[in-house]
Design a protein around this motif. Structure first.
Motif, PDB file in Angstrom:
ATOM      1  N   ASP A  57      -3.878 -11.064 -27.123  1.00 16.63           N
ATOM      2  CA  ASP A  57      -3.560 -11.301 -28.529  1.00 16.63           C
ATOM      3  C   ASP A  57      -3.779 -12.780 -28.836  1.00 16.63           C
ATOM      4  OD1 ASP A  57      -2.747 -10.683 -31.073  1.00 16.63           O
ATOM      5  OD2 ASP A  57      -0.621 -10.741 -30.591  1.00 16.63           O
ATOM      6  N   LEU A  58      -4.547 -13.085 -29.878  1.00 21.93           N
ATOM      7  CA  LEU A  58      -4.890 -14.465 -30.207  1.00 21.93           C
ATOM      8  C   LEU A  58      -3.951 -15.116 -31.208  1.00 21.93           C
ATOM      9  CD1 LEU A  58      -8.767 -14.206 -30.520  1.00 21.93           C
ATOM     10  CD2 LEU A  58      -7.448 -15.169 -28.654  1.00 21.93           C
ATOM     11  N   ASP A  59      -3.078 -14.357 -31.833  1.00 23.53           N
ATOM     12  CA  ASP A  59      -2.217 -14.922 -32.874  1.00 23.53           C
ATOM     13  C   ASP A  59      -1.161 -15.833 -32.246  1.00 23.53           C
ATOM     14  OD1 ASP A  59      -3.720 -13.164 -34.342  1.00 23.53           O
ATOM     15  OD2 ASP A  59      -2.032 -11.978 -35.061  1.00 23.53           O
ATOM     16  N   PHE A  60      -1.065 -17.057 -32.766  1.00 22.52           N
ATOM     17  CA  PHE A  60      -0.021 -17.973 -32.298  1.00 22.52           C
ATOM     18  C   PHE A  60       0.189 -19.078 -33.319  1.00 22.52           C
ATOM     19  CE2 PHE A  60      -3.786 -20.203 -30.825  1.00 22.52           C
ATOM     20  CZ  PHE A  60      -3.472 -21.528 -31.019  1.00 22.52           C
ATOM     21  N   SER A  61       1.299 -19.770 -33.167  1.00 17.87           N
ATOM     22  CA  SER A  61       1.607 -20.973 -33.944  1.00 17.87           C
ATOM     23  C   SER A  61       2.141 -22.022 -32.983  1.00 17.87           C
ATOM     24  CB  SER A  61       2.650 -20.694 -35.021  1.00 17.87           C
ATOM     25  OG  SER A  61       2.134 -19.856 -36.013  1.00 17.87           O
ATOM     26  N   ALA A  62       1.829 -23.268 -33.261  1.00 24.15           N
ATOM     27  CA  ALA A  62       2.305 -24.366 -32.416  1.00 24.15           C
ATOM     28  C   ALA A  62       2.525 -25.600 -33.274  1.00 24.15           C
ATOM     29  CB  ALA A  62       1.297 -24.660 -31.315  1.00 24.15           C
ATOM     30  N   ASP A  63       3.580 -26.316 -32.978  1.00 21.38           N
ATOM     31  CA  ASP A  63       3.846 -27.598 -33.633  1.00 21.38           C
ATOM     32  C   ASP A  63       3.090 -28.685 -32.887  1.00 21.38           C
ATOM     33  OD1 ASP A  63       5.600 -26.393 -35.434  1.00 21.38           O
ATOM     34  OD2 ASP A  63       7.320 -26.692 -34.117  1.00 21.38           O
ATOM     35  N   PHE A  64       2.761 -29.765 -33.600  1.00 19.82           N
ATOM     36  CA  PHE A  64       2.124 -30.899 -32.939  1.00 19.82           C
ATOM     37  C   PHE A  64       2.673 -32.203 -33.482  1.00 19.82           C
ATOM     38  CE2 PHE A  64      -0.737 -30.040 -36.542  1.00 19.82           C
ATOM     39  CZ  PHE A  64      -0.911 -31.303 -37.082  1.00 19.82           C
ATOM     40  N   GLU A  65       2.514 -33.249 -32.682  1.00 22.79           N
ATOM     41  CA  GLU A  65       2.891 -34.606 -33.066  1.00 22.79           C
ATOM     42  C   GLU A  65       1.823 -35.533 -32.500  1.00 22.79           C
ATOM     43  OE1 GLU A  65       7.058 -36.105 -32.835  1.00 22.79           O
ATOM     44  OE2 GLU A  65       6.179 -37.499 -31.383  1.00 22.79           O
ATOM     45  N   LEU A  66       1.205 -36.331 -33.369  1.00 23.15           N
ATOM     46  CA  LEU A  66       0.159 -37.263 -32.965  1.00 23.15           C
ATOM     47  C   LEU A  66       0.631 -38.685 -33.233  1.00 23.15           C
ATOM     48  CD1 LEU A  66      -2.904 -35.461 -34.598  1.00 23.15           C
ATOM     49  CD2 LEU A  66      -2.168 -35.340 -32.215  1.00 23.15           C
ATOM     50  N   LYS A  67       0.675 -39.492 -32.194  1.00 25.19           N
ATOM     51  CA  LYS A  67       1.034 -40.900 -32.356  1.00 25.19           C
ATOM     52  C   LYS A  67      -0.250 -41.719 -32.268  1.00 25.19           C
ATOM     53  CE  LYS A  67       4.002 -44.562 -30.680  1.00 25.19           C
ATOM     54  NZ  LYS A  67       5.020 -44.957 -29.703  1.00 25.19           N
ATOM     55  N   PHE A  68      -0.530 -42.476 -33.323  1.00 23.72           N
ATOM     56  CA  PHE A  68      -1.765 -43.250 -33.382  1.00 23.72           C
ATOM     57  C   PHE A  68      -1.636 -44.511 -32.538  1.00 23.72           C
ATOM     58  CE2 PHE A  68      -1.725 -40.563 -37.127  1.00 23.72           C
ATOM     59  CZ  PHE A  68      -2.963 -39.964 -37.007  1.00 23.72           C
ATOM     60  N   GLU A  69      -2.678 -44.777 -31.765  1.00 33.48           N
ATOM     61  CA  GLU A  69      -2.656 -45.890 -30.826  1.00 33.48           C
ATOM     62  C   GLU A  69      -3.285 -47.157 -31.375  1.00 33.48           C
ATOM     63  OE1 GLU A  69      -4.482 -44.422 -27.259  1.00 33.48           O
ATOM     64  OE2 GLU A  69      -2.786 -43.087 -26.830  1.00 33.48           O
ATOM     65  N   ARG A  70      -3.994 -47.051 -32.494  1.00 37.96           N
ATOM     66  CA  ARG A  70      -4.636 -48.237 -33.070  1.00 37.96           C
ATOM     67  C   ARG A  70      -4.763 -48.066 -34.579  1.00 37.96           C
ATOM     68  NH1 ARG A  70      -9.974 -46.073 -30.539  1.00 37.96           N
ATOM     69  NH2 ARG A  70     -10.964 -45.147 -32.363  1.00 37.96           N
ATOM     70  N   ASN A  71      -5.029 -49.141 -35.272  1.00 39.30           N
ATOM     71  CA  ASN A  71      -5.288 -49.104 -36.702  1.00 39.30           C
ATOM     72  C   ASN A  71      -6.674 -48.486 -36.902  1.00 39.30           C
ATOM     73  OD1 ASN A  71      -2.922 -50.575 -36.781  1.00 39.30           O
ATOM     74  ND2 ASN A  71      -3.910 -52.501 -37.306  1.00 39.30           N
ATOM     75  N   ASP A  72      -6.744 -47.452 -37.755  1.00 38.94           N
ATOM     76  CA  ASP A  72      -8.008 -46.738 -37.910  1.00 38.94           C
ATOM     77  C   ASP A  72      -7.920 -45.810 -39.114  1.00 38.94           C
ATOM     78  OD1 ASP A  72     -10.583 -45.814 -37.358  1.00 38.94           O
ATOM     79  OD2 ASP A  72     -10.175 -45.605 -35.220  1.00 38.94           O
ATOM     80  N   HIS A  73      -8.897 -44.928 -39.256  1.00 36.30           N
ATOM     81  CA  HIS A  73      -8.897 -43.874 -40.271  1.00 36.30           C
ATOM     82  C   HIS A  73      -8.847 -42.524 -39.568  1.00 36.30           C
ATOM     83  CE1 HIS A  73     -10.615 -47.235 -42.548  1.00 36.30           C
ATOM     84  NE2 HIS A  73     -10.076 -46.645 -43.596  1.00 36.30           N
ATOM     85  N   CYS A  74      -8.053 -41.607 -40.086  1.00 39.85           N
ATOM     86  CA  CYS A  74      -7.999 -40.242 -39.568  1.00 39.85           C
ATOM     87  C   CYS A  74      -8.558 -39.334 -40.655  1.00 39.85           C
ATOM     88  CB  CYS A  74      -6.561 -39.844 -39.225  1.00 39.85           C
ATOM     89  SG  CYS A  74      -6.415 -38.144 -38.648  1.00 39.85           S
ATOM     90  N   HIS A  75      -9.663 -38.661 -40.352  1.00 40.06           N
ATOM     91  CA  HIS A  75     -10.285 -37.784 -41.341  1.00 40.06           C
ATOM     92  C   HIS A  75     -10.478 -36.371 -40.819  1.00 40.06           C
ATOM     93  CE1 HIS A  75     -14.191 -38.218 -39.307  1.00 40.06           C
ATOM     94  NE2 HIS A  75     -13.805 -39.451 -39.114  1.00 40.06           N
ATOM     95  N   ALA A  76     -10.055 -36.121 -39.566  1.00 46.07           N
ATOM     96  CA  ALA A  76     -10.208 -34.789 -38.994  1.00 46.07           C
ATOM     97  C   ALA A  76      -9.270 -34.620 -37.804  1.00 46.07           C
ATOM     98  CB  ALA A  76     -11.643 -34.559 -38.541  1.00 46.07           C
ATOM     99  N   LEU A  77      -9.014 -33.368 -37.467  1.00 51.29           N
ATOM    100  CA  LEU A  77      -8.301 -33.016 -36.243  1.00 51.29           C
ATOM    101  C   LEU A  77      -9.263 -32.193 -35.397  1.00 51.29           C
ATOM    102  CD1 LEU A  77      -4.865 -31.936 -37.748  1.00 51.29           C
ATOM    103  CD2 LEU A  77      -5.470 -34.154 -36.759  1.00 51.29           C
ATOM    104  N   VAL A  78      -9.197 -32.353 -34.095  1.00 48.87           N
ATOM    105  CA  VAL A  78     -10.083 -31.639 -33.184  1.00 48.87           C
ATOM    106  C   VAL A  78      -9.236 -30.740 -32.290  1.00 48.87           C
ATOM    107  CG1 VAL A  78     -11.793 -31.877 -31.335  1.00 48.87           C
ATOM    108  CG2 VAL A  78     -11.736 -33.534 -33.206  1.00 48.87           C
TER     109      VAL A  78
END
Length: 108
Positions: free
Chosen positions: A1-22
């Motif tokens: 079964d492929l259905d799932f949900s997950a929480d995430f937390e991303l801590k940025f390590e440098r000053n930059d632009h975020c325009h996508a998630l991979v």
């Protein structure tokens, strides 16, 4: 079964632009003679399987130490079970502003 949900937390390590998630995945085949792991991680040897890029509605200016939180939900599409419906909810309250968005994608 492929259905799932997950929480995430991303801590940025440098000053930059975020325009996508991979996104990448690992699949473990453990019920066989020799267990095997199929991974699409960018930190391993390249295969024909690739990572998936989810472009955000916002290009977010981020600063070192700031955190983006959210959730990712994945389920088989009702009309074509080979397609996947992906919902990403992300939020952030940083120096460049406050963001709270939900985006929907279909992977084919």
């Amino acid at each position: 079964d492929l259905d799932f949900s997950a929480d995430f937390e991303l801590k940025f390590e440098r000053n930059d632009h975020c325009h996508a998630l991979v996104m990448h995945f690992d699949t473990i085949f453990s019920a066989c003679h020799k267990p095997l792991t199929l991974t699409t991680s960018p930190r391993t040897q390249t295969t024909h399987w690739k990572q998936t890029v989810f472009y955000l509605e916002d290009e977010i200016r981020v600063f070192a130490g700031e955190v983006m939180t959210g959730s990712l939900s994945l389920k088989a599409n009702a009309e074509n079970p080979r397609d996947l419906d992906v919902t990403i909810h992300y939020k952030m309250d940083g120096r460049s502003g406050k963001f709270d968005r939900v985006q929907h994608f279909r992977m084919r």
